[in-house]
Scaffold this motif. Structure first.
Motif, PDB file in Angstrom:
ATOM      1  N   LYS A  77      -2.762   4.153   2.759  1.00 55.71           N
ATOM      2  CA  LYS A  77      -3.146   5.333   1.975  1.00 55.71           C
ATOM      3  C   LYS A  77      -2.404   6.576   2.455  1.00 55.71           C
ATOM      4  CE  LYS A  77      -7.223   8.056   0.644  1.00 55.71           C
ATOM      5  NZ  LYS A  77      -8.704   8.180   0.799  1.00 55.71           N
ATOM      6  N   GLU A  78      -2.296   6.740   3.777  1.00 50.06           N
ATOM      7  CA  GLU A  78      -1.667   7.929   4.350  1.00 50.06           C
ATOM      8  C   GLU A  78      -0.149   7.940   4.176  1.00 50.06           C
ATOM      9  OE1 GLU A  78      -2.867   8.259   8.415  1.00 50.06           O
ATOM     10  OE2 GLU A  78      -4.998   8.565   7.917  1.00 50.06           O
ATOM     11  N   HIS A  79       0.449   6.748   3.968  1.00 46.82           N
ATOM     12  CA  HIS A  79       1.907   6.676   3.922  1.00 46.82           C
ATOM     13  C   HIS A  79       2.457   6.183   2.587  1.00 46.82           C
ATOM     14  CE1 HIS A  79       2.520   7.757   8.134  1.00 46.82           C
ATOM     15  NE2 HIS A  79       1.414   7.076   8.372  1.00 46.82           N
ATOM     16  N   GLY A  80       1.652   6.288   1.553  1.00 50.00           N
ATOM     17  CA  GLY A  80       2.146   6.034   0.210  1.00 50.00           C
ATOM     18  C   GLY A  80       2.454   4.598  -0.119  1.00 50.00           C
ATOM     19  N   ALA A  81       1.786   3.672   0.535  1.00 56.25           N
ATOM     20  CA  ALA A  81       1.974   2.246   0.218  1.00 56.25           C
ATOM     21  C   ALA A  81       0.811   1.768  -0.648  1.00 56.25           C
ATOM     22  CB  ALA A  81       2.054   1.418   1.494  1.00 56.25           C
ATOM     23  N   VAL A  82       0.994   0.625  -1.291  1.00 52.23           N
ATOM     24  CA  VAL A  82      -0.095   0.042  -2.069  1.00 52.23           C
ATOM     25  C   VAL A  82      -1.245  -0.289  -1.131  1.00 52.23           C
ATOM     26  CG1 VAL A  82      -0.788  -1.904  -3.518  1.00 52.23           C
ATOM     27  CG2 VAL A  82       1.490  -0.910  -3.771  1.00 52.23           C
ATOM     28  N   VAL A  83      -2.428   0.203  -1.453  1.00 54.50           N
ATOM     29  CA  VAL A  83      -3.585   0.030  -0.564  1.00 54.50           C
ATOM     30  C   VAL A  83      -4.255  -1.298  -0.886  1.00 54.50           C
ATOM     31  CG1 VAL A  83      -5.738   1.041   0.269  1.00 54.50           C
ATOM     32  CG2 VAL A  83      -3.870   2.535  -0.496  1.00 54.50           C
ATOM     33  N   ASP A  84      -3.728  -2.368  -0.264  1.00 54.54           N
ATOM     34  CA  ASP A  84      -4.282  -3.696  -0.523  1.00 54.54           C
ATOM     35  C   ASP A  84      -4.699  -4.426   0.749  1.00 54.54           C
ATOM     36  OD1 ASP A  84      -1.828  -4.262   0.591  1.00 54.54           O
ATOM     37  OD2 ASP A  84      -1.010  -5.295  -1.162  1.00 54.54           O
ATOM     38  N   GLY A  85      -4.457  -3.813   1.914  1.00 56.15           N
ATOM     39  CA  GLY A  85      -4.860  -4.443   3.164  1.00 56.15           C
ATOM     40  C   GLY A  85      -3.955  -5.568   3.603  1.00 56.15           C
ATOM     41  N   THR A  86      -2.890  -5.832   2.857  1.00 51.99           N
ATOM     42  CA  THR A  86      -1.933  -6.876   3.211  1.00 51.99           C
ATOM     43  C   THR A  86      -0.703  -6.240   3.843  1.00 51.99           C
ATOM     44  OG1 THR A  86      -2.662  -8.366   1.446  1.00 51.99           O
ATOM     45  CG2 THR A  86      -0.438  -8.697   2.317  1.00 51.99           C
ATOM     46  N   VAL A  87      -0.294  -6.763   4.991  1.00 53.45           N
ATOM     47  CA  VAL A  87       0.883  -6.234   5.673  1.00 53.45           C
ATOM     48  C   VAL A  87       2.075  -7.104   5.306  1.00 53.45           C
ATOM     49  CG1 VAL A  87       1.880  -5.552   7.879  1.00 53.45           C
ATOM     50  CG2 VAL A  87      -0.588  -5.433   7.546  1.00 53.45           C
ATOM     51  N   GLY A  88       2.730  -6.718   4.222  1.00 57.81           N
ATOM     52  CA  GLY A  88       3.931  -7.394   3.766  1.00 57.81           C
ATOM     53  C   GLY A  88       5.166  -6.581   4.117  1.00 57.81           C
ATOM     54  N   PRO A  89       6.317  -6.893   3.528  1.00 64.69           N
ATOM     55  CA  PRO A  89       7.569  -6.214   3.880  1.00 64.69           C
ATOM     56  C   PRO A  89       7.518  -4.688   3.753  1.00 64.69           C
ATOM     57  CG  PRO A  89       8.023  -8.164   2.573  1.00 64.69           C
ATOM     58  CD  PRO A  89       6.530  -7.999   2.571  1.00 64.69           C
ATOM     59  N   THR A  90       6.896  -4.178   2.686  1.00 67.34           N
ATOM     60  CA  THR A  90       6.858  -2.723   2.490  1.00 67.34           C
ATOM     61  C   THR A  90       6.037  -2.040   3.570  1.00 67.34           C
ATOM     62  OG1 THR A  90       7.118  -2.937   0.093  1.00 67.34           O
ATOM     63  CG2 THR A  90       6.218  -0.864   0.916  1.00 67.34           C
ATOM     64  N   THR A  91       4.872  -2.582   3.875  1.00 69.52           N
ATOM     65  CA  THR A  91       4.019  -1.980   4.901  1.00 69.52           C
ATOM     66  C   THR A  91       4.651  -2.113   6.275  1.00 69.52           C
ATOM     67  OG1 THR A  91       2.015  -2.381   3.602  1.00 69.52           O
ATOM     68  CG2 THR A  91       1.732  -2.013   5.967  1.00 69.52           C
ATOM     69  N   TRP A  92       5.301  -3.251   6.564  1.00 67.86           N
ATOM     70  CA  TRP A  92       5.995  -3.401   7.845  1.00 67.86           C
ATOM     71  C   TRP A  92       7.091  -2.353   7.979  1.00 67.86           C
ATOM     72  CZ3 TRP A  92       4.360  -5.182  12.063  1.00 67.86           C
ATOM     73  CH2 TRP A  92       3.615  -6.357  12.173  1.00 67.86           C
ATOM     74  N   ARG A  93       7.822  -2.126   6.883  1.00 64.16           N
ATOM     75  CA  ARG A  93       8.906  -1.139   6.927  1.00 64.16           C
ATOM     76  C   ARG A  93       8.359   0.248   7.263  1.00 64.16           C
ATOM     77  NH1 ARG A  93      10.956  -2.510   2.636  1.00 64.16           N
ATOM     78  NH2 ARG A  93      10.072  -0.995   1.190  1.00 64.16           N
ATOM     79  N   LYS A  94       7.248   0.603   6.661  1.00 61.98           N
ATOM     80  CA  LYS A  94       6.651   1.907   6.945  1.00 61.98           C
ATOM     81  C   LYS A  94       6.066   1.952   8.354  1.00 61.98           C
ATOM     82  CE  LYS A  94       5.740   3.369   2.206  1.00 61.98           C
ATOM     83  NZ  LYS A  94       6.553   4.603   2.295  1.00 61.98           N
ATOM     84  N   LEU A  95       5.502   0.841   8.804  1.00 62.09           N
ATOM     85  CA  LEU A  95       4.979   0.783  10.169  1.00 62.09           C
ATOM     86  C   LEU A  95       6.090   1.023  11.183  1.00 62.09           C
ATOM     87  CD1 LEU A  95       2.516  -2.219   9.861  1.00 62.09           C
ATOM     88  CD2 LEU A  95       1.895   0.028  10.781  1.00 62.09           C
ATOM     89  N   ARG A  96       7.263   0.450  10.927  1.00 59.45           N
ATOM     90  CA  ARG A  96       8.380   0.625  11.856  1.00 59.45           C
ATOM     91  C   ARG A  96       8.951   2.036  11.805  1.00 59.45           C
ATOM     92  NH1 ARG A  96      10.241  -4.891   9.845  1.00 59.45           N
ATOM     93  NH2 ARG A  96       9.268  -6.338  11.299  1.00 59.45           N
ATOM     94  N   MET A  97       8.763   2.705  10.691  1.00 62.30           N
ATOM     95  CA  MET A  97       9.248   4.083  10.575  1.00 62.30           C
ATOM     96  C   MET A  97       8.317   5.069  11.272  1.00 62.30           C
ATOM     97  SD  MET A  97      10.495   4.262   6.581  1.00 62.30           S
ATOM     98  CE  MET A  97      10.768   6.040   6.666  1.00 62.30           C
ATOM     99  N   TYR A  98       7.019   4.801  11.206  1.00 57.06           N
ATOM    100  CA  TYR A  98       6.044   5.786  11.660  1.00 57.06           C
ATOM    101  C   TYR A  98       5.237   5.361  12.883  1.00 57.06           C
ATOM    102  CZ  TYR A  98       7.096   8.010   7.229  1.00 57.06           C
ATOM    103  OH  TYR A  98       7.763   8.617   6.190  1.00 57.06           O
TER     104      TYR A  98
END
Length: 217
Positions: A77-98
């Motif tokens: 929610k805080e980083h503009g990703a789809v809020v689905d609770g699944t850590v897929g490629p998009t969420t991993w990419r944002k996790l590595r950025m922030y």
């Protein structure tokens, strides 16, 4: 007869193939899809990253339970990703950025300590903020290893000071920088005007002075 030129060429080809396999293996392992019920070593890494951000307060048990899922959703929610609770490629990419892994946080504390141990606490956080800004910028490598060890990027790496053991203040500053405190106003560079010899750095637009450092974009 095998010529020297042929042998060198063959060696380089083999080396490129090995590096390609290593790159693919590393990235395949680094980005598993994690969801409710997952049990994977990367879940502990995920939990640590969320813990540093202040989004997760439970033990790092490596089990993707409801608490971990709720923390992931908050991050999304805080980083503009789809809020689905699944850590897929998009969420991993944002996790590595922030966020940073536990090993990465050690690198952050070491570069802060070696570059800014004589500065105020704000000045130490500022150095960490520049590192995070570079990771998030398209102009620099997208990992802390790539940023910190980029050739001639940091004096402390070049002259060996990076090898010193960080103190507790450096670790606290690292956490604050990763959590988003940026006293530099999105700066990508900093320098000491009394010792800087690179004329190019003086051409960068200044943002703020903190202690002995001038920060710039």
């Amino acid at each position: 007869m095998i010529t020297k030129k042929w042998a060198v060429t063959s060696f380089l080809v083999v080396l490129l193939i090995i590096q390609s396999f290593a790159w693919n293996a590393d990235h395949a392992e680094a980005a598993p899809v994690l969801t409710l019920g997952s049990e994977d070593p990367k879940v502990s890494d995920l939990q640590y990253r969320l813990q540093v951000l202040g989004l997760y307060a439970s033990p790092l048990d490596g089990k993707y339970g409801p608490g971990t899922e709720a923390s992931v959703k908050q991050f999304q929610k805080e980083h503009g990703a789809v809020v689905d609770g699944t850590v897929g490629p998009t969420t991993w990419r944002k996790l590595r950025m922030y966020t940073l892994s536990k090993n990465d946080m050690e690198i952050m504390a070491k570069i802060i300590y070696s570059e800014a141990r004589g500065e105020s606490y704000k000045g130490q956080v500022a150095v960490g903020a520049v590192v995070m800004n570079r990771i998030q910028s398209d102009e620099f490598p997208d990992t802390i290893q790539g940023v910190v060890f980029q050739k001639n990027a940091f004096t402390a790496v070049s002259d060996g000071q990076y090898g010193m053991k960080p103190n507790r203040t450096a670790y606290r500053a690292a956490i604050d920088a990763v959590r988003g405190w940026d006293p530099t106003h999105n700066s990508l560079y900093y320098y000491n005007p009394k010792t800087a010899t690179n004329k190019w750095i003086w051409t960068r637009a200044r943002t703020v002075n903190i202690g002995r450092h001038v920060f710039a974009i």
